[in-house]
Design a protein around this motif. Structure first.
Motif, PDB file in Angstrom:
ATOM      1  N   PHE A  93     -15.615   4.108  -2.791  1.00 12.74           N
ATOM      2  CA  PHE A  93     -14.728   5.138  -3.330  1.00 12.74           C
ATOM      3  C   PHE A  93     -15.499   6.408  -3.671  1.00 12.74           C
ATOM      4  N   SER A  94     -16.717   6.257  -4.205  1.00  9.74           N
ATOM      5  CA  SER A  94     -17.501   7.442  -4.570  1.00  9.74           C
ATOM      6  C   SER A  94     -17.908   8.204  -3.321  1.00  9.74           C
ATOM      7  N   GLU A  95     -18.213   7.491  -2.227  1.00  4.99           N
ATOM      8  CA  GLU A  95     -18.540   8.158  -0.971  1.00  4.99           C
ATOM      9  C   GLU A  95     -17.322   8.876  -0.413  1.00  4.99           C
ATOM     10  N   ASN A  96     -16.148   8.294  -0.640  1.00  2.00           N
ATOM     11  CA  ASN A  96     -14.923   8.899  -0.123  1.00  2.00           C
ATOM     12  C   ASN A  96     -14.572  10.193  -0.834  1.00  2.00           C
ATOM     13  N   THR A  97     -14.960  10.290  -2.113  1.00  2.00           N
ATOM     14  CA  THR A  97     -14.593  11.472  -2.901  1.00  2.00           C
ATOM     15  C   THR A  97     -15.706  12.498  -2.970  1.00  2.00           C
ATOM     16  N   SER A  98     -16.882  12.135  -2.479  1.00  2.00           N
ATOM     17  CA  SER A  98     -18.019  13.059  -2.562  1.00  2.00           C
ATOM     18  C   SER A  98     -17.958  14.130  -1.486  1.00  2.00           C
ATOM     19  N   ALA A 108      -3.716  -0.809  10.055  1.00  2.00           N
ATOM     20  CA  ALA A 108      -2.428  -0.128  10.156  1.00  2.00           C
ATOM     21  C   ALA A 108      -2.381   1.160   9.336  1.00  2.00           C
ATOM     22  N   ARG A 109      -3.207   1.257   8.294  1.00  2.00           N
ATOM     23  CA  ARG A 109      -3.217   2.430   7.408  1.00  2.00           C
ATOM     24  C   ARG A 109      -4.648   2.950   7.264  1.00  2.00           C
ATOM     25  N   PRO A 110      -5.277   3.341   8.371  1.00  2.00           N
ATOM     26  CA  PRO A 110      -6.693   3.747   8.310  1.00  2.00           C
ATOM     27  C   PRO A 110      -6.943   4.986   7.466  1.00  2.00           C
ATOM     28  N   GLU A 111      -5.937   5.841   7.352  1.00  2.00           N
ATOM     29  CA  GLU A 111      -6.128   7.060   6.568  1.00  2.00           C
ATOM     30  C   GLU A 111      -5.950   6.809   5.074  1.00  2.00           C
ATOM     31  N   LYS A 112      -5.464   5.641   4.705  1.00  2.00           N
ATOM     32  CA  LYS A 112      -5.175   5.354   3.297  1.00  2.00           C
ATOM     33  C   LYS A 112      -6.124   4.319   2.692  1.00  2.00           C
ATOM     34  N   VAL A 113      -6.475   3.284   3.456  1.00  2.00           N
ATOM     35  CA  VAL A 113      -7.325   2.207   2.937  1.00  2.00           C
ATOM     36  C   VAL A 113      -8.785   2.603   3.122  1.00  2.00           C
ATOM     37  N   LYS A 114      -9.542   2.641   2.018  1.00  2.00           N
ATOM     38  CA  LYS A 114     -10.911   3.161   2.033  1.00  2.00           C
ATOM     39  C   LYS A 114     -11.973   2.076   1.911  1.00  2.00           C
ATOM     40  N   ALA A 115     -11.583   0.828   1.639  1.00  4.53           N
ATOM     41  CA  ALA A 115     -12.562  -0.258   1.542  1.00  4.53           C
ATOM     42  C   ALA A 115     -11.836  -1.593   1.566  1.00  4.53           C
ATOM     43  N   VAL A 116     -12.489  -2.601   2.132  1.00  4.55           N
ATOM     44  CA  VAL A 116     -11.955  -3.968   2.170  1.00  4.55           C
ATOM     45  C   VAL A 116     -13.054  -4.938   1.741  1.00  4.55           C
ATOM     46  N   VAL A 170       0.838  -1.202   0.000  1.00  4.41           N
ATOM     47  CA  VAL A 170       0.000   0.000   0.000  1.00  4.41           C
ATOM     48  C   VAL A 170       0.874   1.253   0.000  1.00  4.41           C
ATOM     49  N   ASP A 171       1.909   1.247   0.819  1.00  4.45           N
ATOM     50  CA  ASP A 171       2.830   2.393   0.841  1.00  4.45           C
ATOM     51  C   ASP A 171       3.480   2.586  -0.526  1.00  4.45           C
ATOM     52  N   TRP A 172       3.845   1.492  -1.172  1.00  3.25           N
ATOM     53  CA  TRP A 172       4.455   1.547  -2.503  1.00  3.25           C
ATOM     54  C   TRP A 172       3.471   2.118  -3.516  1.00  3.25           C
ATOM     55  N   LEU A 173       2.224   1.659  -3.462  1.00  2.00           N
ATOM     56  CA  LEU A 173       1.204   2.135  -4.389  1.00  2.00           C
ATOM     57  C   LEU A 173       1.055   3.645  -4.323  1.00  2.00           C
ATOM     58  N   LEU A 174       1.038   4.160  -3.110  1.00  2.00           N
ATOM     59  CA  LEU A 174       0.786   5.584  -2.926  1.00  2.00           C
ATOM     60  C   LEU A 174       1.953   6.458  -3.370  1.00  2.00           C
ATOM     61  N   LYS A 175       3.090   5.831  -3.648  1.00  2.00           N
ATOM     62  CA  LYS A 175       4.241   6.575  -4.166  1.00  2.00           C
ATOM     63  C   LYS A 175       4.280   6.589  -5.699  1.00  2.00           C
ATOM     64  N   GLN A 176       3.372   5.815  -6.339  1.00  2.00           N
ATOM     65  CA  GLN A 176       3.373   5.751  -7.794  1.00  2.00           C
ATOM     66  C   GLN A 176       2.668   6.983  -8.359  1.00  2.00           C
ATOM     67  N   LEU A 199     -10.181  -2.069  14.966  1.00  2.00           N
ATOM     68  CA  LEU A 199      -9.408  -0.900  14.557  1.00  2.00           C
ATOM     69  C   LEU A 199      -9.650  -0.504  13.099  1.00  2.00           C
ATOM     70  N   VAL A 200     -10.290  -1.405  12.336  1.00  2.00           N
ATOM     71  CA  VAL A 200     -10.586  -1.099  10.935  1.00  2.00           C
ATOM     72  C   VAL A 200     -11.617   0.027  10.885  1.00  2.00           C
ATOM     73  N   ARG A 201     -11.381   1.012  10.027  1.00  2.00           N
ATOM     74  CA  ARG A 201     -12.274   2.166   9.937  1.00  2.00           C
ATOM     75  C   ARG A 201     -13.039   2.236   8.619  1.00  2.00           C
ATOM     76  N   CYS A 202     -12.638   1.478   7.627  1.00  2.00           N
ATOM     77  CA  CYS A 202     -13.255   1.586   6.305  1.00  2.00           C
ATOM     78  C   CYS A 202     -14.381   0.570   6.123  1.00  2.00           C
ATOM     79  N   PRO A 203     -15.306   0.813   5.190  1.00  2.00           N
ATOM     80  CA  PRO A 203     -16.366  -0.155   4.898  1.00  2.00           C
ATOM     81  C   PRO A 203     -15.783  -1.515   4.517  1.00  2.00           C
ATOM     82  N   THR A 204     -16.308  -2.559   5.123  1.00  2.00           N
ATOM     83  CA  THR A 204     -15.749  -3.910   4.964  1.00  2.00           C
ATOM     84  C   THR A 204     -16.854  -4.886   4.579  1.00  2.00           C
ATOM     85  N   LEU A 205     -16.636  -5.615   3.488  1.00  2.00           N
ATOM     86  CA  LEU A 205     -17.588  -6.611   3.009  1.00  2.00           C
ATOM     87  C   LEU A 205     -16.983  -7.997   3.166  1.00  2.00           C
ATOM     88  N   LEU A 206     -17.692  -8.872   3.859  1.00  2.00           N
ATOM     89  CA  LEU A 206     -17.275 -10.258   4.046  1.00  2.00           C
ATOM     90  C   LEU A 206     -18.175 -11.146   3.191  1.00  2.00           C
TER      91      LEU A 206
END
Length: 224
Positions: free
Chosen positions: A219-224, A131-139, A99-105, A155-162
């Motif tokens: 993602f659309s909720e995150n950017t709205s 570990a990256r709650p400010e970066k990961v927006k969905a699981v 994830v850290d690598w992705l965000l540097k691209q 500790l997970v803060r993003c919307p999560t679908l099982l």
């Protein structure tokens, strides 16, 4: 009839600490987000199931990263011992590094990030989201083992679908217990008639549809 976006696909290496992990990055034009895949035990970036799901996400305008959580040398050891595939700490750290690598691209740095985890990879995805709650927006977890990430769940803060197969009773119970520990918005979706690998006709397509809609909406909720 709409035409799909052009998708650029690159074979590359993801830098995870001192380790280089082989991967494939597919980026549609005007990508709306990027999803990194954490494959399950004994699998790799060549997983036919994950590659199918990734193709559906690509068609929906989402970039995808499929990469090997283990190096070739580690795969040889794991084939003999079956130990590394259950080293959730190692797999999770490599997901965090990815994830850290992705965000540097340059092409991807501003996009929302989602994680798709299968089997033990779901635990790595949840640990990374915590570990990256400010970066990961969905699981999204497919036939996952969220029970292997017990400390991360609250500790997970993003919307999560099982997502679990209806004919996979042990994993259904594990996911129900994990869902009870999630504080973040979440859903447990049981696909009727599906076993653990969703091999029955139409069942993997259902997984891909559910995952696509979850990521696009999150993602659309995150950017709205």
């Amino acid at each position: 009839m709409t035409h799909p976006n052009t998708i650029e696909s690159h074979e590359l290496y993801v830098q995870a600490g001192e380790t280089e992990l082989a991967g494939n990055l597919a980026v549609p034009e005007h990508a709306k987000g990027v999803v990194a895949f954490a494959h399950g035990s004994g699998s790799s970036r060549f997983s036919a199931r994950n590659r199918y799901v990734a193709s559906v996400l690509n068609e929906a305008g989402l970039a995808t990263l499929l990469f090997d959580l283990l190096t070739d040398a580690e795969e040889v050891i794991d084939q003999r011992t079956r130990a590394l595939r259950f080293d959730i700490g190692l797999l999770s750290q490599r997901m965090v590094d990815a994830v850290d690598w992705l965000l540097k691209q340059p092409v991807l740095g501003d996009l929302p990030v989602g994680l798709f985890g299968a089997s033990t990879g779901a635990a790595a995805a949840l640990n990374t989201a915590a570990a990256r709650p400010e970066k990961v927006k969905a699981v999204v977890s497919r036939g996952g083992r969220p029970d292997l990430a017990p400390e991360a769940l609250p500790l997970v803060r993003c919307p999560t679908l099982l997502i679990v197969g209806g004919n996979d009773p042990a994993v259904i119970e594990m996911n129900k217990q994990a869902a009870n520990r999630l504080i973040a918005p979440h859903e447990l979706d049981i696909v009727p008639g599906a076993t653990h690998l969703f091999e029955e006709p139409g069942k993997l397509e259902e997984v891909a549809r559910l995952a696509r809609d979850w990521f696009v909406n999150s993602f659309s909720e995150n950017t709205s």
